[in-house]
Write a protein that holds these residues in place. Structure first.
Motif, PDB file in Angstrom:
ATOM      1  N   SER A  82       0.825  -1.212   0.000  1.00 18.47           N
ATOM      2  CA  SER A  82       0.000   0.000   0.000  1.00 18.47           C
ATOM      3  C   SER A  82       0.860   1.263   0.000  1.00 18.47           C
ATOM      4  O   SER A  82       1.908   1.318   0.642  1.00 18.47           O
ATOM      5  N   GLU A  89       1.773  -0.067  -5.170  1.00 20.24           N
ATOM      6  CA  GLU A  89       0.411  -0.460  -5.589  1.00 20.24           C
ATOM      7  C   GLU A  89       0.350  -0.782  -7.080  1.00 20.24           C
ATOM      8  O   GLU A  89      -0.589  -0.406  -7.777  1.00 20.24           O
ATOM      9  N   TRP A 121       0.726  -7.576  -0.170  1.00 18.22           N
ATOM     10  CA  TRP A 121      -0.612  -7.297  -0.718  1.00 18.22           C
ATOM     11  C   TRP A 121      -1.672  -7.755   0.286  1.00 18.22           C
ATOM     12  O   TRP A 121      -2.591  -7.008   0.615  1.00 18.22           O
ATOM     13  N   ASN A 124      -2.910  -5.730   3.366  1.00 18.66           N
ATOM     14  CA  ASN A 124      -3.925  -4.692   3.193  1.00 18.66           C
ATOM     15  C   ASN A 124      -5.343  -5.215   3.320  1.00 18.66           C
ATOM     16  O   ASN A 124      -6.295  -4.435   3.296  1.00 18.66           O
ATOM     17  N   TYR A 256      -6.629  -4.042  -4.353  1.00 17.68           N
ATOM     18  CA  TYR A 256      -7.003  -4.737  -3.119  1.00 17.68           C
ATOM     19  C   TYR A 256      -8.444  -5.241  -3.134  1.00 17.68           C
ATOM     20  O   TYR A 256      -8.976  -5.651  -2.105  1.00 17.68           O
TER      21      TYR A 256
END
Lengths: 316, 102
Positions: A82, A89, A121, A124, A256
């Motif tokens: 993030s 990202e 990843w 998040n 996400y």
């Protein structure tokens, strides 16, 4: 979540700089983006270095510390992280393209990067305080995993007691946290995979058992993890199967909102494909001079229209 | 394989950007496409090893090292294709998905 991340000096690379001025209407996170090109170039340039480290990687059953440092410096662990914690990202295609390139030379390094990188990843998808605990002081901290649902769980006030032994935790010696899998029992259903969760534990709560003695992927150092009755608060668990395509993450970037298993499974299949590409390149060089009986193995006419040529038109 | 995998993710990302959930049948197909990579790579690597003759079976063979790595990768649960093939086949015949992780 508060953006209190400390960006490691090692990750302040040219890949960090290329994304600053973003023309509107373009995908700044895709394979054609300037940052993706920098990341892919870095991966290609690592080939000779990874080749030179292959023997040590294999015999030590561990990704060399220098390789992990190089991955940090190139920003590889930030690809799916993030932006709140200094991450890029990027679209997962960029992540996978880098894995393909690394795996051509060293599949163990690509495998460890794939598994550990994809955890940045998944982090998040946890409740926000969990990421703060892991990255609040240092956003370069890494997480290993073993997702098999073999843990024993007892629900308690505010969380769960967890114990068990998990196998195949790739790159665990380089990580300060671990994701572990287990099914939470309920009064009605002692074991239902729909109640599967990933549990996030700090290093003080688990032990690594050095038992990775294998014929392939030796360098991944995928040792066992043992946990003896530790408390895991609710916010350090993630019910991945209940996420159902990530609806609860609609306020986050599209990255996400992807289904967990679609993203994770590619992290452990892509290095295989990259290694095959590397093997193909080696095989072609062997075939150039090899006789099969009285016939030369190489066939230039065939190769001009071969899968090898068409593969080179694809990313990485 | 490579083209398929990248196209699949182009589709997943397009859905995510549009705020849509990718259709379950597509997700089941993508899971199979991903899981079957290890089987296909082992088969292709085996053919190259055989064609390389004795150079492929000597200690220190780069081809053999890569083959061992590819072989090891198929031990990961996500790379065992049969359950995903069964699920996708069933769905193509109109059954509901039996894979909660799809």
């Amino acid at each position: 979540m508060t953006a209190t991340a400390t960006t490691a000096t090692a990750t302040t690379t040219s890949a960090t700089k290329v994304q600053q001025d973003k023309p509107a209407g373009e995908n700044h996170f895709g394979l054609d983006s300037p940052r993706a090109q920098v990341l892919l170039e870095a991966a290609r340039n690592m080939g000779p270095v990874l080749e030179a480290r292959q023997e040590a990687c294999n015999s030590d059953r561990r990704i060399p510390d220098d390789t992990i440092a190089d991955f940090h410096a190139a920003g590889f662990f930030k690809m799916l992280q993030s932006s709140e914690y200094g991450g890029y990202e990027m679209d997962p295609q960029v992540f996978y393209a880098v894995l393909l390139e690394i795996a051509k030379t060293c599949m163990s390094s690509a495998w460890a990067l794939g598994v550990i990188g994809v955890h940045n990843w998944q982090m998040n998808l946890f409740d926000d305080p969990a990421a703060q605990e892991v990255w609040g002081k240092d956003s370069t901290v890494l997480i290993s995993s073993s997702y098999a649902p073999v843990g024993q769980v007892t629900p308690v006030e505010g969380g769960f007691m967890l114990k068990g032994r998990w196998s195949f935790s790739s790159g665990c010696e380089h990580c300060d946290w671990v994701f572990l899998g287990a099914v939470v029992p309920t009064a009605e259903e002692p074991w239902n995979m729909l109640n599967y969760r990933t549990f996030l534990l700090p290093k003080k709560d688990y032990k690594i058992v050095d038992n990775w003695d294998v014929v392939g992927l030796r360098g991944t150092g995928s040792h066992d993890i043992v946990v003896n009755d530790v408390f895991v608060p609710e916010h350090r668990t993630h019910n991945m199967l209940a996420d159902d395509g990530g609806r609860k993450f609609m306020h986050k970037p599209p990255l996400y909102r992807l289904p967990f298993m679609q993203v994770f499974s590619r992290a452990v299949s892509t290095p295989t494909l990259g290694a095959l590409e590397g093997a193909l390149e080696k095989y072609v060089s062997v075939a150039k001079t090899r006789l099969a009986g009285a016939i030369m193995m190489h066939d230039d006419q065939m190769q001009n229209g071969s899968p090898l040529k068409s593969m080179r038109r694809l990313p990485a | 394989m490579k083209g398929t995998l990248f196209q699949n993710f182009d589709h997943l990302m397009a859905c995510a950007r549009a705020g849509e959930v990718t259709k379950e049948l597509d997700r089941a197909r993508f899971r199979f496409n991903t899981a079957v990579v290890a089987d296909q790579c082992v088969a292709l690597s085996s053919r190259m090893l055989k064609s390389a003759g004795s150079s492929g079976i000597r200690h220190g063979s780069a081809l053999l090292k890569q083959h061992h790595d590819i072989l090891a990768s198929q031990a990961h649960i996500a790379n065992i294709a049969d359950p995903f093939a069964i699920n996708l086949g069933g769905m193509l015949f109109g059954q509901a998905s039996i894979d909660p992780s799809v």
